[in-house]
Design an enzyme around this catalytic site. Structure first.
Site, PDB file in Angstrom:
ATOM      1  NE  ARG A   1      -2.969   0.303   3.243  1.00 50.82           N
ATOM      2  CZ  ARG A   1      -2.261   0.682   4.320  1.00 50.82           C
ATOM      3  NH1 ARG A   1      -1.647   1.851   4.345  1.00 50.82           N
ATOM      4  NH2 ARG A   1      -2.156  -0.107   5.358  1.00 50.82           N
TER       5      ARG A   1
ATOM      6  CE1 TYR B   1     -14.518  11.110 -16.716  1.00 48.87           C
ATOM      7  CE2 TYR B   1     -14.292  11.088 -14.336  1.00 48.87           C
ATOM      8  CZ  TYR B   1     -14.577  10.438 -15.513  1.00 48.87           C
ATOM      9  OH  TYR B   1     -14.912   9.113 -15.484  1.00 48.87           O
TER      10      TYR B   1
ATOM     11  CG  ASP C   1      -7.746  15.489 -15.465  1.00 51.37           C
ATOM     12  OD1 ASP C   1      -7.064  14.890 -16.322  1.00 51.37           O
ATOM     13  OD2 ASP C   1      -8.789  15.024 -14.979  1.00 51.37           O
TER      14      ASP C   1
ATOM     15  CE  LYS D   1     -11.117   7.467 -18.807  1.00 50.05           C
ATOM     16  NZ  LYS D   1     -11.360   8.812 -18.244  1.00 50.05           N
TER      17      LYS D   1
HETATM   18  C1  LIG Z   1     -11.664   9.301 -17.022  1.00 54.72           C
HETATM   19  C2  LIG Z   1     -11.196  10.601 -16.530  1.00 54.72           C
HETATM   20  C3  LIG Z   1     -10.954  10.791 -15.161  1.00 54.72           C
HETATM   21  C4  LIG Z   1     -11.164   9.702 -14.139  1.00 54.72           C
HETATM   22  O1  LIG Z   1     -10.298   8.643 -14.355  1.00 54.72           O
HETATM   23  P1  LIG Z   1     -10.638   7.141 -13.863  1.00 54.72           P
HETATM   24  O2  LIG Z   1      -9.390   6.407 -14.205  1.00 54.72           O
HETATM   25  O3  LIG Z   1     -11.834   6.697 -14.655  1.00 54.72           O
HETATM   26  O4  LIG Z   1     -10.930   7.217 -12.429  1.00 54.72           O
HETATM   27  C5  LIG Z   1     -10.511  12.038 -14.743  1.00 54.72           C
HETATM   28  N1  LIG Z   1     -10.331  13.042 -15.618  1.00 54.72           N
HETATM   29  C6  LIG Z   1     -10.556  12.884 -16.941  1.00 54.72           C
HETATM   30  C7  LIG Z   1     -10.336  14.049 -17.848  1.00 54.72           C
HETATM   31  C8  LIG Z   1     -11.005  11.670 -17.441  1.00 54.72           C
HETATM   32  O5  LIG Z   1     -11.234  11.527 -18.747  1.00 54.72           O
END
Ligand SMILES: *Cc1c(COP(=O)(O)O)cnc(C)c1O
Length: 395
Positions: A59, A112, A184, A209
């Protein structure tokens, strides 16, 4: 258990890990061990005090996460980046590791969906005040600043209307006010934009992604410029158990090897597809930052230096029923609300990510019943065009 050959007590439990000999594995080994044995109490002290490198408990960190983090660090020009169990875990650790009750955070109004939910619902329960602003307008940020504002969280390219933030303007206002800028960078990726090169303080990814790229892991990444912030984020993530699995880190590392190739191809496909859509009579609007008719094209050009990415949105000339017929007429394409997969995925924000909004709320963002977001993959683009030809014909 006794070994008959020498009558010494034996165990099947792995006391003697296999040695690799003089050769080395070419592929990164998966290290699933949850616990790590230290040679002595003195050495354990040294590990905890940072005088010796060594793992203790998964962890708190494990080799597959470390390696993946270092590779994404390399792409982002970062150091000490942390891998988390999902992109949302990374967003959560960045905010809650640094902010506390009484602080104020400003978010982009087109974040998001789950990040936006944090802004609108969850953070308030912990005494963190929130405001959302249009990040195309630095004056709106300036107006929202309070003495207790600690952070702004934004994305360079918004979902699903692909508006481009005024990064230079936003960062300038935030710096002047001493507010941390958390970016992000999931949509743009370090190929399109490297937030640390432009003065950002925190970089976040949903590794799920484009970076991992195969829709078979959920992982996140977060790095801070200031090591003191890195420590706060790390401690929060370890305490709350936002830990990634070694197997998922291993898969994501494997995906990362082809990320630049996949990005090049998907981006070329997206540009080609955007131009094709623009010539179709049943398409009311095409949104692609690389096209001159995009409302933020000039900003995109300056910011992304030609790397406009794989995301593209369209508005069909038709109602909800027509949109449904289009999806039905494209059975080969994954109708799924994700992005960044090797295969093209089609999503319909009014029925998925933005279904919680009222029709008026969606209209204000420009999201009609005929609005689709396309995450373009690496297929032969002619195949994609043939799919969409069939879809549009059904409208
Ligand atoms: C999908 C996404 C998230 C969240 O990511 P997860 O891996 O699904 O928790 C955050 N920000 C953006 C821009 C995303 O496309």
């Amino acid at each position: 258990m006794t070994d008959r050959r020498n009558d010494r007590p034996q165990t099947l439990v792995r006391r003697h890990p296999l040695k690799e000999g003089v050769s080395r594995a070419v592929v990164t080994p998966i290290q699933p061990s949850v616990v790590y044995a230290s040679p002595s109490i003195d050495m354990l002290h040294a590990q905890y005090e940072g005088r010796a490198q060594g793992y203790t408990y998964a962890r708190e960190g494990h080799p597959n996460a470390t390696l993946l983090g270092q590779k994404i660090d390399m792409l982002e020009g970062a150091s000490g980046g942390l891998i988390t169990g999902s992109g949302m875990a990374a967003v959560t650790a960045a905010i809650m590791g640094i902010l506390g009750a009484g602080d104020h955070i400003i978010g982009a109004d087109q974040l998001y969906g789950r990040s936006l939910r944090l802004m609108h619902q969850d953070l308030a329960r912990f005494g963190i005040a929130t405001t959302v602003v249009d990040v195309g307008n630095p004056a709106a940020l300036k107006a929202a600043l309070r003495p207790e504002t600690k952070m702004i969280l934004l994305e360079v390219v918004s979902n699903p209307t692909l508006r481009v933030a005024d990064m230079a303007g936003i960062i300038a206002v935030a710096k002047e006010a001493g507010v941390l800028v958390a970016v992000d960078n999931t949509f743009t990726t370090p190929i399109g934009y490297r937030p640390f090169d432009h003065g950002a303080d925190i970089v976040i990814h949903s590794v799920t992604k484009l970076l991992a790229g195969h829709s078979d892991v959920t992982l996140g990444y977060v790095a801070a410029r200031d090591p003191a912030d890195t420590k706060k984020i790390y401690d929060f993530a370890v305490t709350t158990g936002l830990t990634p699995s070694p197997y998922e880190c291993w898969l994501a590392e494997r995906g990362l090897y082809t990320f630049p190739l996949r990005f090049d191809r998907a981006e070329a496909n997206a540009a080609r597809l955007a131009d094709w859509f623009a010539g179709q009579p049943k398409i009311a609007k095409v949104l692609y930052p690389g096209r001159a008719d995009h409302p933020d094209h000039d900003r995109a050009k300056a910011l992304l230096k030609g790397r406009y990415g794989n995301m593209l949105s369209i508005m069909i000339d038709g109602d909800a029923a027509a949109a449904n017929r289009m999806v039905e007429a494209m059975p080969e394409m994954a109708f799924a609300p994700t992005l960044g997969d090797v295969g093209t995925t089609l999503s319909h924000p009014p029925s998925s990510s933005h279904r919680g909004l009222t029709a008026e709320g969606r209209a204000a963002l420009g999201i009609t019943d005929g609005f689709f977001r396309i995450s373009v993959g690496i297929e032969d683009v002619d195949l994609l065009i043939a799919d969409f030809e069939a879809g549009l014909a059904a409208i």
